[in-house]
Each structure stands twice: as C-alpha cells, then as structure tokens.
Design a protein around this motif. Structure first.
Motif, PDB file in Angstrom:
ATOM      1  N   UNK A   1      -8.947   5.145   6.786  1.00  0.00           N
ATOM      2  CA  UNK A   1      -8.070   4.504   5.679  1.00  0.00           C
ATOM      3  C   UNK A   1      -8.625   3.086   5.818  1.00  0.00           C
ATOM      4  N   UNK A   2      -8.553   2.463   6.907  1.00  0.00           N
ATOM      5  CA  UNK A   2      -8.701   1.111   7.247  1.00  0.00           C
ATOM      6  C   UNK A   2     -10.266   0.665   6.579  1.00  0.00           C
ATOM      7  N   UNK A   3     -11.262   1.476   6.754  1.00  0.00           N
ATOM      8  CA  UNK A   3     -12.279   1.190   6.402  1.00  0.00           C
ATOM      9  C   UNK A   3     -12.407   1.417   4.710  1.00  0.00           C
ATOM     10  N   UNK A   4     -11.615   2.424   4.041  1.00  0.00           N
ATOM     11  CA  UNK A   4     -11.440   2.430   2.804  1.00  0.00           C
ATOM     12  C   UNK A   4     -10.901   1.133   2.125  1.00  0.00           C
ATOM     13  N   UNK A   5      -9.703   0.588   2.888  1.00  0.00           N
ATOM     14  CA  UNK A   5      -9.245  -0.601   2.297  1.00  0.00           C
ATOM     15  C   UNK A   5     -10.187  -1.906   2.369  1.00  0.00           C
ATOM     16  N   UNK A   6     -10.860  -1.932   3.458  1.00  0.00           N
ATOM     17  CA  UNK A   6     -11.803  -3.022   3.656  1.00  0.00           C
ATOM     18  C   UNK A   6     -13.012  -3.051   2.651  1.00  0.00           C
ATOM     19  N   UNK A   7     -13.451  -1.759   2.155  1.00  0.00           N
ATOM     20  CA  UNK A   7     -14.239  -1.553   0.935  1.00  0.00           C
ATOM     21  C   UNK A   7     -13.779  -2.077  -0.221  1.00  0.00           C
ATOM     22  N   UNK A   8     -12.472  -1.671  -0.431  1.00  0.00           N
ATOM     23  CA  UNK A   8     -11.853  -2.037  -1.683  1.00  0.00           C
ATOM     24  C   UNK A   8     -11.685  -3.472  -1.786  1.00  0.00           C
ATOM     25  N   UNK A   9     -11.383  -4.194  -0.732  1.00  0.00           N
ATOM     26  CA  UNK A   9     -11.175  -5.590  -0.812  1.00  0.00           C
ATOM     27  C   UNK A   9     -12.577  -6.402  -0.923  1.00  0.00           C
ATOM     28  N   UNK A  10     -13.689  -6.014  -0.724  1.00  0.00           N
ATOM     29  CA  UNK A  10     -14.993  -6.465  -0.777  1.00  0.00           C
ATOM     30  C   UNK A  10     -15.406  -6.398  -2.214  1.00  0.00           C
ATOM     31  N   UNK A  11     -14.815  -5.098  -3.041  1.00  0.00           N
ATOM     32  CA  UNK A  11     -15.135  -5.077  -4.296  1.00  0.00           C
ATOM     33  C   UNK A  11     -14.132  -5.800  -5.218  1.00  0.00           C
ATOM     34  N   UNK A  12     -12.810  -6.078  -4.784  1.00  0.00           N
ATOM     35  CA  UNK A  12     -11.824  -6.224  -5.727  1.00  0.00           C
ATOM     36  C   UNK A  12     -11.615  -7.546  -6.195  1.00  0.00           C
ATOM     37  N   UNK A  13     -12.099  -8.673  -5.766  1.00  0.00           N
ATOM     38  CA  UNK A  13     -12.126  -9.947  -6.185  1.00  0.00           C
ATOM     39  C   UNK A  13     -12.341  -9.778  -7.640  1.00  0.00           C
ATOM     40  N   UNK A  14     -13.247  -9.563  -8.090  1.00  0.00           N
ATOM     41  CA  UNK A  14     -13.662  -9.789  -9.637  1.00  0.00           C
ATOM     42  C   UNK A  14     -12.932  -8.783 -10.594  1.00  0.00           C
ATOM     43  N   UNK A  15     -11.683  -8.064  -9.895  1.00  0.00           N
ATOM     44  CA  UNK A  15     -10.941  -7.002 -10.729  1.00  0.00           C
ATOM     45  C   UNK A  15      -9.611  -7.332 -10.724  1.00  0.00           C
ATOM     46  N   UNK A  16      -8.824  -7.085 -11.697  1.00  0.00           N
ATOM     47  CA  UNK A  16      -7.352  -6.909 -11.803  1.00  0.00           C
ATOM     48  C   UNK A  16      -6.957  -5.357 -11.981  1.00  0.00           C
ATOM     49  N   UNK A  17      -6.028  -4.839 -11.233  1.00  0.00           N
ATOM     50  CA  UNK A  17      -5.862  -3.431 -11.413  1.00  0.00           C
ATOM     51  C   UNK A  17      -4.300  -2.914 -11.842  1.00  0.00           C
ATOM     52  N   UNK A  18      -4.150  -2.251 -12.794  1.00  0.00           N
ATOM     53  CA  UNK A  18      -2.616  -1.993 -13.056  1.00  0.00           C
ATOM     54  C   UNK A  18      -2.521  -0.594 -13.116  1.00  0.00           C
ATOM     55  N   UNK A  19      -1.595  -0.036 -12.480  1.00  0.00           N
ATOM     56  CA  UNK A  19      -1.053   1.461 -12.519  1.00  0.00           C
ATOM     57  C   UNK A  19      -0.250   1.768 -13.590  1.00  0.00           C
ATOM     58  N   UNK A  20      -0.071   0.888 -14.452  1.00  0.00           N
ATOM     59  CA  UNK A  20       0.515   1.254 -15.865  1.00  0.00           C
ATOM     60  C   UNK A  20      -0.446   0.918 -17.054  1.00  0.00           C
ATOM     61  N   UNK A  21      -0.701   1.645 -18.041  1.00  0.00           N
ATOM     62  CA  UNK A  21      -1.763   1.311 -19.128  1.00  0.00           C
ATOM     63  C   UNK A  21      -1.063   1.023 -20.500  1.00  0.00           C
ATOM     64  N   UNK A  22      -0.962   0.028 -20.976  1.00  0.00           N
ATOM     65  CA  UNK A  22       0.110  -0.314 -22.198  1.00  0.00           C
ATOM     66  C   UNK A  22      -0.485   0.528 -23.239  1.00  0.00           C
ATOM     67  N   UNK A  23       0.147   1.032 -24.077  1.00  0.00           N
ATOM     68  CA  UNK A  23      -0.463   1.847 -25.118  1.00  0.00           C
ATOM     69  C   UNK A  23      -1.337   0.974 -26.159  1.00  0.00           C
ATOM     70  N   UNK A  24      -1.175  -0.219 -26.284  1.00  0.00           N
ATOM     71  CA  UNK A  24      -2.119  -0.740 -27.143  1.00  0.00           C
ATOM     72  C   UNK A  24      -3.299  -1.131 -26.435  1.00  0.00           C
ATOM     73  N   UNK A  25      -3.393  -1.557 -25.272  1.00  0.00           N
ATOM     74  CA  UNK A  25      -4.658  -1.757 -24.352  1.00  0.00           C
ATOM     75  C   UNK A  25      -5.403  -0.460 -24.236  1.00  0.00           C
ATOM     76  N   UNK A  26      -4.804   0.810 -23.911  1.00  0.00           N
ATOM     77  CA  UNK A  26      -5.582   1.889 -23.924  1.00  0.00           C
ATOM     78  C   UNK A  26      -6.257   2.367 -25.279  1.00  0.00           C
ATOM     79  N   UNK A  27      -5.402   2.275 -26.511  1.00  0.00           N
ATOM     80  CA  UNK A  27      -5.998   2.521 -28.111  1.00  0.00           C
ATOM     81  C   UNK A  27      -7.091   1.471 -28.188  1.00  0.00           C
ATOM     82  N   UNK A  28      -6.932   0.112 -27.589  1.00  0.00           N
ATOM     83  CA  UNK A  28      -8.062  -0.839 -28.071  1.00  0.00           C
ATOM     84  C   UNK A  28      -9.645  -0.292 -27.061  1.00  0.00           C
ATOM     85  N   UNK A  29      -9.267   0.060 -25.780  1.00  0.00           N
ATOM     86  CA  UNK A  29     -10.609   0.549 -25.136  1.00  0.00           C
ATOM     87  C   UNK A  29     -11.065   1.854 -25.759  1.00  0.00           C
ATOM     88  N   UNK A  30     -10.196   2.596 -26.081  1.00  0.00           N
ATOM     89  CA  UNK A  30     -10.582   4.024 -26.521  1.00  0.00           C
ATOM     90  C   UNK A  30     -11.308   3.875 -27.907  1.00  0.00           C
TER      91      UNK A  30
END
Length: 372
Positions: free
Chosen positions: A1-30
């Motif tokens: 698990x620690x290795x997976x967390x380290x991998x995520x920390x290496x990749x994540x600085x360029x990204x913002x992640x949300x566990x909820x997807x607002x309907x209008x944003x989902x629709x825009x991307x779709x």
C-alpha cells in the motif's frame, strides 16, 4: 500500500481529483468526447444503480491546464470500502472506461487514474472499456487478469447511401427485401412502452442460447431472472429516455424480433436483441430491424454503429459482418488484491458441469418414466 501511495504522489502534482462529479461537468466532458458511449453517461450510471445493488462512485480528474477526465464507476452498495470492488462497468451493464474532454486521452492519463484507484484499500478494479480505446488501457496498471474480447463496429461514414450498397453484403440486402415483402410490421419507441414485449422474448432467447452452450434450463432461467429482469429494461428505457430506442417487429400481431439501441453523441450502440426463432428466421425480421436502425442512425448523423461483442467465427459475428461491421479486438481488465475473478470462473465452470450432469440424469429418468 505504501508503494502505491508513493506512486500516486509522484503522478498527482499535475492533477486535482474529486470523488464527486458535478452533473454539469460530467455532461460537459461527455458531450465533448467524440468517442463517448451511452453507457458512460450519468443517466446510464443512475439506471445501473437503480436496478441493481450498486452505488455511484465516479471520479473527476482535472489537469493543471483545466481539461478534465471522468471515470464512470460503481461499487457494491452494501460492502465496506476495504473489500469493495470498483466496476466500470459491472458485467451485463455494457462498457465503461474514461471520458476525456474533447477526446484528449493518453496512456499517461490512464496511469494517473489507476494510480489513484490503486492507492485505496480496494478488493479489485474492473474496467470494460470502449472497444475503440481498449489499447490505451494495456499499460495503465499491472493487471492481474486480462480477458480478450471481440467487438464489431460499423462505420457510417458517407451515410446510408454509402452503407447500403457498399457495406451491406448482397445476402443481407436480399434478406431485408424479403422481410419488407413479408407481413411484418415494425414499431419504434423511446418511452419504454415496448419493453414488456421485448423482455418476454428476450427471456426465451436467453434460455435458448444457454441450451446451445450446454447450460441447463434451470440455470438459464435463474441467470435471466437475476441479471436481465424486466425492471432492468424498464429502468434503462425510462432513465435514458430518447437515448434508448426499442425496435420491435411483429408478424400477424405476434412479437417476432426486437433490438434496443442506445445513443450518445455520434455513436449508436446495439445493446440487446431477441427473437422468436420460428417467426423471425423465415421472415428475416432481425435483418430488417438492423437495417432500419442503421438507416435511422445515418439520418441522425451518427458516425458509428456498435454491434456489441461476439466470438470470432461464431454465427453471431458472421451475422454482424453481413452489415459491414469490422472486427475490433480489445480486452477487459481486472486488477485484484486476491485472484477472485479466476476463482469465480473456476467455481462457475464446476457448478455448470455438475448441473449439466444432474440435468442429463433427470432427462434420462424422465424418458424412462414415459416409456413405462
């Protein structure tokens, strides 16, 4: 698990992640993704969560430049997160995978998505991607199981004036003309009103298909009742509304064949089909329904007609190829902490074999009792 967390920390600085997807944003991307399918829409996920025991856990990823990815994904409703699966999509619920704003998808994007999911205490991740984008997923994670799948996709470029004479085989054109001369009548509906007729015929078809595979009728009935209920079809029809079209062919008032087509953007997807073999075979009702659905897709400006999956060399694949559908190999991907998929498949195979033996014994006993 620690290795997976380290991998995520290496990749994540360029990204913002949300566990909820607002309907209008989902629709825009779709709506901006030219490869988007109906089964990646918020309406589809809502339907899946309504007719089954899943909850929406879809995720939104935003790059530093502001562009977005959406991963439609669900999880079992009554399982704690530490042992829950993440499914995009569940078996029997069509395809999932990532939506990319304006179709800007890369293997690096998918590596970020999988690193995000893998850092969490999950039992498994299942991805059944858009067949045309399946190759992007191969390097996204150290998958524990990769299952080869084969789809057929018809290019609608040039419109029906190009598709009918140049992509339909002559045998299919003859079959369609025969159907047009028959006593078949066709109804088209986008309200769910034809779903009851379709489901009755679909259940009969599932039992017939299972018998061809050697699956006992009792197993086929249970499988149909559990995974392909009328509630499921009605929920899809009502929730997707105009994006779900049911085509039914009737012969002298009796249902002969039916197909369900889902629409998103420039892509139509043949989702389900069924027939009364005694009526549809001689009348060529299936050929007529697909001809009408494909012509309708062309008139609405669709670019592709997805025919779904089928085994190479099967009669179903040959049927689809008759309309000009091209073979598209891809894979379903499984990442698991424990090898559950392989174990479940082995248990199912053993259970089927045991039931087949029981079914043969009962059939022999029944024939013996009839003789006496």
């Amino acid at each position: 698990m620690a290795r997976r967390q380290e991998r995520w920390e290496r990749l994540s600085p360029a990204w913002e992640v949300s566990g909820e997807v607002p309907a209008h944003e989902w629709s825009d991307v779709l709506h901006s993704d030219p490869e988007a399918l109906a089964s990646q829409s918020p309406a589809w996920v809502e339907a899946v969560c309504s007719f089954s025991s899943y909850v929406d856990v879809s995720r939104l990823y935003r790059r530093r430049d502001g562009s977005r990815l959406v991963l439609p994904i669900v999880s079992p409703r009554f399982m704690p997160p530490s042992v829950a699966s993440r499914l995009s999509m569940p078996e029997g619920c069509s395809t999932g995978g990532v939506l990319a704003e304006h179709g800007r998808l890369s293997r690096e994007d998918l590596a970020v998505v999988m690193a995000d999911l893998a850092r969490r205490p999950l039992a498994s991740v299942v991805v059944r991607p858009n067949p045309r984008l399946g190759h992007y997923w191969s390097d996204a994670a150290p998958w524990t199981t990769v299952r080869d799948v084969h789809a057929q996709v018809l290019d609608l470029g040039g419109g029906f004036g190009e598709v009918w004479p140049h992509r339909f085989r002559s045998s299919v054109r003859r079959a369609v003309r025969k159907a047009e001369r028959s006593r078949l009548t066709v109804e088209r509906d986008t309200t769910g009103a034809l779903m009851a007729d379709f489901h009755t015929m679909y259940t009969q078809s599932v039992i017939r298909w299972a018998g061809q595979e050697g699956v006992p009728p009792v197993v086929a009935r249970l499988r149909a009742a559990r995974g392909e209920s009328l509630r499921k079809f009605l929920t899809v029809g009502v929730t997707l509304g105009p994006a779900c079209t049911t085509w039914m062919a009737y012969l002298d008032g009796e249902p002969a064949a039916g197909i369900i087509v889902l629409t998103q953007g420039r892509n139509d997807t043949y989702w389900r089909g069924a027939m009364n073999q005694d009526l549809a075979g001689p009348s060529r009702a299936n050929d007529l329904l697909h001809r009408l659905a494909i012509e309708d897709a062309c008139e609405r400006g669709m670019e592709r007609y997805f025919f779904g999956i089928s085994n190479p060399g099967s009669s179903l694949e040959r049927f689809k190829a008759g309309f000009g559908a091209q073979h598209v190999p891809y894979s379903d991907y499984f990442w698991e902490g424990l090898p559950l998929v392989r174990t479940v498949h082995q248990v199912r195979r053993r259970a089927y074999r045991a039931l087949q033996r029981t079914d043969r014994v009962l059939r022999r006993a029944h024939r013996g009792s009839r003789r006496t």
